[in-house]
Design a protein around this motif. Structure first.
Motif, PDB file in Angstrom:
ATOM      1  N   ASN A  11      49.357  70.542 132.791  1.00 39.04           N
ATOM      2  CA  ASN A  11      49.518  71.850 132.149  1.00 39.04           C
ATOM      3  C   ASN A  11      48.458  72.820 132.652  1.00 39.04           C
ATOM      4  OD1 ASN A  11      50.521  73.821 130.405  1.00 39.04           O
ATOM      5  ND2 ASN A  11      49.265  73.128 128.676  1.00 39.04           N
ATOM      6  N   LYS A 153      47.085  73.516 124.957  1.00 39.46           N
ATOM      7  CA  LYS A 153      48.147  74.222 124.240  1.00 39.46           C
ATOM      8  C   LYS A 153      47.623  75.069 123.086  1.00 39.46           C
ATOM      9  CE  LYS A 153      50.821  71.556 121.633  1.00 39.46           C
ATOM     10  NZ  LYS A 153      50.786  72.030 120.211  1.00 39.46           N
ATOM     11  N   THR A 181      53.594  76.806 128.057  1.00 42.36           N
ATOM     12  CA  THR A 181      53.209  75.397 127.968  1.00 42.36           C
ATOM     13  C   THR A 181      54.395  74.527 127.554  1.00 42.36           C
ATOM     14  OG1 THR A 181      50.869  75.811 127.554  1.00 42.36           O
ATOM     15  CG2 THR A 181      51.770  73.790 126.634  1.00 42.36           C
ATOM     16  N   GLY A 182      55.341  75.093 126.845  1.00 41.29           N
ATOM     17  CA  GLY A 182      56.518  74.332 126.442  1.00 41.29           C
ATOM     18  C   GLY A 182      57.295  73.768 127.615  1.00 41.29           C
ATOM     19  N   LEU A 185      55.889  70.315 128.090  1.00 38.56           N
ATOM     20  CA  LEU A 185      55.553  69.583 126.873  1.00 38.56           C
ATOM     21  C   LEU A 185      55.758  68.079 127.007  1.00 38.56           C
ATOM     22  CD1 LEU A 185      54.578  69.750 123.953  1.00 38.56           C
ATOM     23  CD2 LEU A 185      56.981  69.968 123.254  1.00 38.56           C
ATOM     24  N   GLU A 207      58.739  65.204 118.328  1.00 30.04           N
ATOM     25  CA  GLU A 207      58.222  65.846 119.535  1.00 30.04           C
ATOM     26  C   GLU A 207      58.341  67.362 119.484  1.00 30.04           C
ATOM     27  OE1 GLU A 207      59.420  65.921 124.242  1.00 30.04           O
ATOM     28  OE2 GLU A 207      59.035  63.972 123.325  1.00 30.04           O
ATOM     29  N   HIS A 210      55.557  69.695 118.283  1.00 33.60           N
ATOM     30  CA  HIS A 210      54.425  70.003 119.159  1.00 33.60           C
ATOM     31  C   HIS A 210      54.697  71.223 120.039  1.00 33.60           C
ATOM     32  CE1 HIS A 210      52.187  66.297 118.323  1.00 33.60           C
ATOM     33  NE2 HIS A 210      53.302  65.616 118.451  1.00 33.60           N
ATOM     34  N   ARG A 211      55.940  71.666 120.078  1.00 36.21           N
ATOM     35  CA  ARG A 211      56.322  72.720 121.027  1.00 36.21           C
ATOM     36  C   ARG A 211      55.688  74.053 120.656  1.00 36.21           C
ATOM     37  NH1 ARG A 211      59.728  72.748 124.865  1.00 36.21           N
ATOM     38  NH2 ARG A 211      60.619  70.772 124.158  1.00 36.21           N
TER      39      ARG A 211
END
Length: 254
Positions: A11, A153, A181-182, A185, A207, A210-211
């Motif tokens: 990332n 993130k 950043t997605g 992910l 999950e 966290h997006r």
């Protein structure tokens, strides 16, 4: 934005090229952002230091995280400055699922629709000193500065949003950079699952929780406007001077 193709981080990007309110752009090679740097390869280190001119690493992880993960490849280079400014309250990081669930419950109670926004506001409420210190480290860096945390993130997203706002980036593009950043992910979460420090917390929520959502950063910045007079108001309250604002703007624009 320019994604950095590294072997040991997923990332990483240069925020240079982001448009500004006056029709300009953030200069490339001044501010980089990334997830954890523990797994950088020798090729990555050479690329960052020799090609991109990296001279300062701003680590936003807690002391507990840093100690748990141990030295990273860049820490072995004496000519690269490393600073650590945690955005969590002292003793605020616990790598236990129970502690993380308690924190998430409190954030959900505070902002039922967007607990991540509550989490980001807690950085401003509890550790504005670290935000200010991180921006000062970017200012002092003779070459490129790289800001990172574990995923690159949340903590990194907030500090970079502050820096870009000071530099005059358009708000919609500050938000767009955060949400980018997605795109990585799944890769980020796989990295975290492979770390004993973070593995226990990754799958404690679905999950998609966290997006990074554009709405979260938009709400966060709006709350800063209402409560503190925006990013500049927060910084001014905590000793970041007009001269420092001008210096950071020049750093990222010239």
């Amino acid at each position: 934005m320019l994604w950095l193709d590294l072997e040991g981080a997923v990332n990483a990007r240069d925020v240079g090229g982001i448009p500004t309110d006056d029709g300009g752009k953030i200069t490339r090679g001044r501010l980089l952002r990334s997830d954890n740097l523990q797994d950088l390869s020798p090729t990555d280190v050479t690329y960052l230091v020799d090609h991109l001119g990296l001279s300062t690493v701003v680590d936003l992880r807690s002391p507990t995280e840093v100690a748990s993960e141990g030295p990273a490849p860049l820490t072995r280079l004496g000519h690269v400055t490393h600073v650590n400014y945690s955005l969590l309250p002292e003793h605020g990081f616990a790598a236990t699922e129970e502690a993380l669930l308690i924190r998430r419950k409190r954030e959900e109670e505070r902002f039922p629709g967007d607990p991540s926004c509550a989490h980001y506001l807690s950085y401003v409420e509890h550790r504005p000193d670290s935000i200010v210190s991180a921006l000062r480290a970017v200012n002092r860096s003779p070459g490129a500065a790289l800001v990172h945390c574990a995923a690159g993130k949340d903590r990194t997203g907030v500090v970079v949003a502050f820096a870009l706002t000071v530099a005059g980036a358009r708000r919609e593009d500050v938000i767009r950079d955060y949400a980018a950043t997605g795109e990585r992910l799944h890769l980020i979460l796989e990295r975290l699952r492979n770390s004993p420090t973070y593995a226990g917390s990754v799958d404690s929520v679905p999950e998609d929780h966290h997006r990074p959502r554009a709405e979260t950063m938009e709400a966060f910045l709006e709350h800063l406007d209402k409560r503190y007079g925006g990013v500049l108001g927060v910084l001014g309250r905590h000793g970041f001077t007009d001269d420092e604002l001008d210096a950071l703007r020049r750093k990222l624009r010239e």
